[in-house]
Design a protein around this motif. Structure first.
Motif, short mmCIF file in Angstrom:
data_model
loop_
_atom_site.label_atom_id
_atom_site.label_comp_id
_atom_site.label_asym_id
_atom_site.label_seq_id
_atom_site.Cartn_x
_atom_site.Cartn_y
_atom_site.Cartn_z
N ARG A 778 -14.02 -35.25 79.53
CA ARG A 778 -15.09 -34.03 79.64
C ARG A 778 -16.43 -34.35 78.93
O ARG A 778 -17.35 -34.26 79.20
CB ARG A 778 -14.63 -32.69 79.41
CG ARG A 778 -13.68 -32.14 80.25
CD ARG A 778 -14.23 -31.17 81.33
NE ARG A 778 -15.07 -30.27 80.45
CZ ARG A 778 -16.30 -29.62 81.53
NH1 ARG A 778 -16.71 -30.14 82.41
NH2 ARG A 778 -16.99 -28.55 80.84
N LEU A 779 -16.23 -35.12 77.76
CA LEU A 779 -17.51 -35.57 76.97
C LEU A 779 -17.94 -36.90 77.37
O LEU A 779 -18.80 -37.57 76.88
CB LEU A 779 -17.07 -35.48 75.35
CG LEU A 779 -16.53 -34.14 74.90
CD1 LEU A 779 -15.95 -34.24 73.47
CD2 LEU A 779 -17.77 -33.31 74.89
N GLY A 780 -17.24 -37.56 78.33
CA GLY A 780 -17.39 -38.70 78.81
C GLY A 780 -17.33 -39.96 77.90
O GLY A 780 -17.97 -41.08 77.88
N VAL A 781 -16.32 -39.76 77.13
CA VAL A 781 -16.08 -40.77 76.12
C VAL A 781 -14.59 -41.63 76.70
O VAL A 781 -13.67 -40.87 76.86
CB VAL A 781 -15.56 -40.09 74.68
CG1 VAL A 781 -15.04 -41.42 73.89
CG2 VAL A 781 -16.57 -39.45 74.05
N PRO A 782 -14.51 -42.99 77.04
CA PRO A 782 -13.46 -43.58 77.54
C PRO A 782 -12.71 -43.97 76.58
O PRO A 782 -12.78 -44.54 75.58
CB PRO A 782 -14.09 -44.94 78.12
CG PRO A 782 -15.42 -45.14 77.29
CD PRO A 782 -15.76 -43.75 76.88
N ALA A 783 -11.23 -43.20 76.59
CA ALA A 783 -10.19 -43.76 75.64
C ALA A 783 -8.91 -43.22 76.11
O ALA A 783 -8.60 -42.39 76.96
CB ALA A 783 -10.55 -42.51 74.51
N ALA A 784 -7.99 -43.76 75.64
CA ALA A 784 -6.55 -43.97 75.85
C ALA A 784 -5.86 -43.13 74.92
O ALA A 784 -6.30 -43.08 73.81
CB ALA A 784 -5.85 -45.11 76.25
N VAL A 785 -4.62 -42.37 75.23
CA VAL A 785 -4.01 -41.73 74.34
C VAL A 785 -3.12 -42.71 73.51
O VAL A 785 -2.59 -43.48 73.90
CB VAL A 785 -2.88 -40.81 74.98
CG1 VAL A 785 -2.09 -40.23 74.10
CG2 VAL A 785 -3.75 -39.75 75.75
N VAL A 786 -3.33 -42.50 72.04
CA VAL A 786 -2.63 -43.26 71.07
C VAL A 786 -1.54 -42.54 70.53
O VAL A 786 -1.25 -41.26 70.05
CB VAL A 786 -3.72 -43.56 70.00
CG1 VAL A 786 -2.86 -44.43 68.85
CG2 VAL A 786 -4.70 -44.31 70.42
N VAL A 787 -0.24 -43.26 70.73
CA VAL A 787 0.96 -42.57 70.57
C VAL A 787 1.46 -43.04 69.09
O VAL A 787 1.43 -44.34 69.10
CB VAL A 787 2.30 -42.84 71.56
CG1 VAL A 787 3.31 -42.15 71.06
CG2 VAL A 787 1.66 -42.08 72.90
N PRO A 788 1.56 -42.39 68.17
CA PRO A 788 1.89 -42.92 66.73
C PRO A 788 3.29 -43.31 66.92
O PRO A 788 4.16 -42.35 66.32
CB PRO A 788 1.70 -41.63 65.81
CG PRO A 788 1.85 -40.51 66.65
CD PRO A 788 1.52 -40.92 68.08
N TRP A 789 3.97 -44.38 67.31
CA TRP A 789 5.18 -44.58 67.60
C TRP A 789 6.10 -44.67 66.07
O TRP A 789 7.08 -44.41 66.03
CB TRP A 789 5.36 -46.00 68.11
CG TRP A 789 5.04 -45.98 69.75
CD1 TRP A 789 3.77 -46.22 70.45
CD2 TRP A 789 5.72 -45.05 70.70
NE1 TRP A 789 3.85 -45.95 71.68
CE2 TRP A 789 4.86 -45.18 72.07
CE3 TRP A 789 6.62 -44.15 70.62
CZ2 TRP A 789 5.20 -44.67 73.16
CZ3 TRP A 789 7.07 -43.63 72.02
CH2 TRP A 789 6.22 -43.69 73.21
N GLU A 790 5.50 -45.29 65.27
CA GLU A 790 5.83 -45.46 63.83
C GLU A 790 6.24 -44.27 63.31
O GLU A 790 7.43 -44.03 62.80
CB GLU A 790 4.77 -46.22 62.96
CG GLU A 790 5.46 -46.73 61.60
CD GLU A 790 4.46 -47.39 60.73
OE1 GLU A 790 4.76 -47.38 59.66
OE2 GLU A 790 3.38 -47.77 61.25
N ALA A 791 5.47 -43.20 63.27
CA ALA A 791 5.58 -41.97 62.68
C ALA A 791 6.73 -41.03 63.35
O ALA A 791 7.65 -40.54 62.59
CB ALA A 791 4.37 -41.16 62.67
N VAL A 792 6.54 -41.23 64.68
CA VAL A 792 7.47 -40.46 65.64
C VAL A 792 8.98 -41.16 65.40
O VAL A 792 10.03 -40.53 65.04
CB VAL A 792 7.11 -40.53 67.13
CG1 VAL A 792 8.24 -40.02 67.96
CG2 VAL A 792 5.99 -39.76 67.22
N GLY A 793 8.85 -42.64 65.28
CA GLY A 793 10.20 -43.13 64.98
C GLY A 793 10.96 -42.91 63.93
O GLY A 793 12.09 -42.68 63.58
N ALA A 794 9.95 -42.68 62.80
CA ALA A 794 10.64 -42.60 61.37
C ALA A 794 11.30 -40.91 61.28
O ALA A 794 12.42 -40.75 60.95
CB ALA A 794 9.38 -42.74 60.54
#
Length: 827
Positions: A778-794
């Motif tokens: 909505r703000l016009g900022v191109p960005a992909a979702v960053v998944v914190p795999w390291e934190a979730v995996g831990a």
């Protein structure tokens, strides 16, 4: 009633141990953070540091003051104006004066092994040292051009060192050393060298009566006359302690709030599972004549007693933990060096009564369920759970989920930028997490069936037994999966949101700069010699900009400061691609300003009153409007309104057809000659990418707390569940299963349930992260979702290990009894 409660606690201490530990830990954390929070409210008075020996200091005002209908509002100025030479001359007629000039210095190294100069330093004339804590430790004062005095450890008398000053790099002779100060790394020059390197007078130390000094300065001069503790305003970064305490306050407040949330959840889950295990006991009480109200009061009494004991233990834990937390905050650089816990008592009272309230709140649903047990339950011995979602829980879960969804939708429609603020993304996800946790008994069964569909069809009975055992003991499965769900959802939502916003900010900054090379100076100004040499390179387009600020009064009462950049509009347009939504950047001139959509006045052509970085008030026309973006799109002015700020960033674009390699060689040569670092666009964007800091530290602290609670909940639930499964284990043994096979089954079931909780938590986190992604869109900022795999995996790995350990250990103890005896065991 009391005797019955005490007897129940004595015989079921294992059942209530988890609630006690969770509550004691929660109260301990609330008490610890509360005591540390109390210390942020009333710090000790801060004495002046740099000008501690100065009787009177005259410098530019560092605040803008605006009178509004709600009173006088103030904001800090980024560029206080220098003291005019005429005023300094008048002050010299009152008595002895020392002129202070402060400028950035960086070191490159010393000849020989006796010393080394490196990093950011502050340059001053030696004459002002008498008004500061600096005294010679060795050598003599500088007296000739090219001589300096440095802090001990930077160099020794006789060394030749390389220093980069506003005039560029040069060789200087060390004539003496002074004791280092904690607030800066100082380098002292002769009066003549300091005046040449920094012509502006930043402050004047006056040895005269304050009244005479004020009369000489005059009113409405834009200068401040500082005496007593007010001299601290002339220290380097005088607000650093206050800003650090604000960050500590936010960090501890968030940690305390999430601790309360998780502790209520864990205690409620533990009491609910305990009541489910005691259905037959409550049925017997009902057969013996107990009324539903008496059964409810029994549960409340147990909760109150556990709450009192746990709260007292938690307060004692807080008294021990608060000083350690304060020391850790100081050691991490999050709090000032003087920060320490005081003798306040109100945080302990707050924590104690909060713990008791949490215990009673967590027992509400359990007490209600216990009161609904019928006398016939004493005759039931069902192996399959039923009725695990009472209507009240369904309504509450639906209300919480709907509230969370509505808040996200309203935020996307009305204020998408608000969803990116820390207070929002650390608290709002709790609604979706809580709602899904309330629906855990309903969500667990289909998720478990889906997860075990393939293992149940593989050769052997393990997969099938895991599926059927977990499905039959649905309350047990939900009690194990729910804390894993909460912790995984917290880890992925909080860390993922922060990482996604950081990536969006980096992408936004990278996309707005189209220059091929960027030269910056973190601790000072880019030398003018570098700017001139860069402009002379054939095939370049150079934009030199200055960082400053503007302050605007909005809604008649709110004085808001915005970061600003002073640029030449034609040069800036050639090296940047700003998100202009109205007007043109090239329309910027000395009578106009470029603002963003967050400003109250943001229509092209309108005029807005602002205060510049040095406090000057001007009225400017809006020439262009930028999109809000992630919140870092600031204000643009012309250099005329830069309030004396020096060039801190130079962007260089290579013209079409020019030799890029040749341009780069000449730029780097100019950088080496002037002590300026030249970076490519990608390297500059990577160096300035956000991340880390107190926000990440706070999130990691929150996750650590949640993980500890998950461990307590898993241990408690698994231990309680083992008592109900001894007959199941015995039947398996009598059917031919070995002890090792039974233990493997218990471990496999624990892993399956953790996987279910992790999957549900991941789904909740995905909803939260999609909301953040939608806000950025909505703000016009191109960005992909960053998944914190390291934190979730831990988190998942630790949860799985705890679940398996606390499932296998009690089962191994239970298997020591002969299977025939276990098969005949009764509750």
């Amino acid at each position: 009633m009391l005797r019955l409660v005490l007897h129940g606690l004595r015989t079921r201490w294992v059942t209530l141990a988890g609630s006690f530990l969770a509550l004691a830990l929660g109260v301990g954390i609330v008490a610890t953070t509360g005591l540390a929070l109390a210390a942020t409210f009333a710090g000790p008075p801060q004495a002046p540091e740099r000008f501690a020996a100065a009787p009177v200091v005259v410098r530019g005002e560092d605040e803008v003051r605006v009178r509004t209908p709600a009173g006088v509002r103030t904001q800090k100025l980024t560029d206080p104006r220098p003291v005019p030479a005429a005023v300094a001359a008048r002050l010299a007629g009152l008595g002895r004066t020392e002129l202070d000039r402060t400028f950035a210095v960086s070191g490159g190294g010393a000849d020989g092994a006796s010393g080394r100069a490196s990093g950011a330093m502050a340059g001053h004339p030696w004459s002002v040292a008498a008004a500061t804590p600096y005294r010679l430790l060795s050598g003599r004062a500088p007296s000739a051009p090219g001589e300096v005095v440095v802090a001990a450890g930077t160099g020794s008398a006789g060394d030749r060192i390389t220093l980069t000053t506003p005039a560029g790099p040069g060789r200087w002779t060390v004539t003496g050393t002074v004791r280092p100060a904690p607030f800066e790394r100082a380098v002292f020059f002769t009066e003549e060298d300091a005046a040449r390197l920094s012509p502006d007078i930043d402050a004047v130390v006056v040895h005269a009566a304050p009244a005479r000094v004020r009369a000489a300065v005059g009113e409405d001069s834009g200068l401040a006359v500082l005496t007593g503790d007010d001299r601290r305003r002339a220290d380097p970064d005088p607000d650093r302690d206050a800003e650090a305490l604000v960050s500590v306050n936010a960090l501890l407040g968030t940690a305390a709030g999430i601790t309360a949330f998780v502790s209520v959840f864990v205690v409620a889950s533990t009491f609910s599972f305990a009541v489910a295990q005691r259905r037959r006991e409550f049925g017997l009480l009902r057969m013996a004549g107990a009324t539903p109200g008496q059964v409810r009061r029994l549960v409340y009494a147990e909760a109150a007693l556990v709450g009192l004991l746990a709260s007292a233990a938690g307060c004692r834990l807080g008294l021990s933990g608060a000083p350690r937390l304060a020391h850790w905050l100081v050691h991490q650089g999050l709090a000032p060096a003087w920060f320490a816990v005081g003798d306040q008592n109100w945080p302990l009272h707050t924590a104690f009564w909060t713990g008791l309230a949490v215990a009673l709140t967590g027992a509400v649903a359990a007490a209600h369920r216990a009161g609904r047990v019928r006398p016939a339950e004493a005759l039931r011995d069902a192996a399959v759970d039923s009725g695990t979602m009472p209507p009240v829980r369904v309504v509450l879960g639906a209300a919480v989920l709907l509230t969370g969804a509505v808040l996200v939708v309203l935020g996307l429609v009305q204020d998408p930028a608000g969803l990116l603020k820390r207070k929002t993304y650390t608290t709002q996800p709790m609604l979706l997490i809580t709602g899904c946790a309330l629906f855990a008994p309903v969500l667990v069964r289909p998720a478990l069936r889906l997860l075990t569909w393939l293992p149940a069809r593989l050769p052997g009975a393990t997969g099938l037994l895991v599926r059927e055992n977990a499905s039959a003991g649905l309350r047990r499965t939900a009690a194990v999966a729910a804390p894993v769900l909460v912790t995984v959802a917290l880890a992925a939502s909080l860390m993922g949101t922060r990482a996604t916003i950081d990536a969006a900010e980096a992408a936004e900054a990278h996309g707005q700069v189209t220059a091929d090379f960027v030269a910056t100076e973190e601790h000072g100004d880019v030398p003018q010699e570098f700017v001139d040499r860069a402009r002379r390179i054939e095939g370049t387009r150079v934009s030199a900009s200055r960082a400053t600020s503007v302050t605007v009064l909005e809604e008649g009462t709110a004085l808001i400061r915005s970061d600003a950049r002073a640029v030449d509009p034609a040069d800036a347009a050639a090296v940047s691609a700003l998100p202009v939504v109205a007007g043109r950047l090239t329309g910027l001139d000395d009578d106009s300003i470029v603002v963003n959509e967050e400003w109250e006045t943001h229509r092209v052509g309108d005029r807005v009153r602002v205060w510049l970085g040095d406090g000057r008030e001007v009225t400017l026309r809006v020439a262009a409007v930028l999109a809000t973006g992630t919140g870092d799109n600031g204000v643009y002015l012309t250099p005329r309104h830069a309030a004396g700020a020096g060039v801190d960033r130079v962007e260089i674009a290579v013209r079409a057809g020019a030799d890029r390699r040749a341009v780069e060689r000449e730029l780097r040569a100019a950088g080496r000659a002037t002590g300026t670092e030249v970076l490519t666009r990608d390297a500059w964007a990577a160096a300035g990418a956000p991340g880390g800091g107190s926000t990440r530290t706070g999130l990691l602290m929150i996750l650590a707390i949640a993980l500890v609670y998950t461990g307590i909940a898993l241990a408690n639930t698994q231990v309680m569940a083992t008592a109900d499964r001894v007959r199941d284990f015995a039947v398996l043994r009598l059917a031919g299963a070995t002890g090792a096979q039974v233990l493997r089954l218990a471990g496999a079931e624990a892993l399956a349930v953790v996987a279910v909780g992790a999957g549900l938590g991941g789904a909740v986190a995905a909803l939260n992260l999609l909301g953040v992604r939608a806000a950025l869109g909505r703000l016009g900022v191109p960005a992909a979702v960053v998944v914190p795999w390291e934190a979730v995996g831990a988190v998942v790995a630790v949860s799985a290990a705890l679940a398996v350990v606390f499932a296998v250990l009690p089962a191994s103890f239970a298997l020591r009894t002969r299977p025939v005896e276990l098969a005949g065991a009764r509750e």
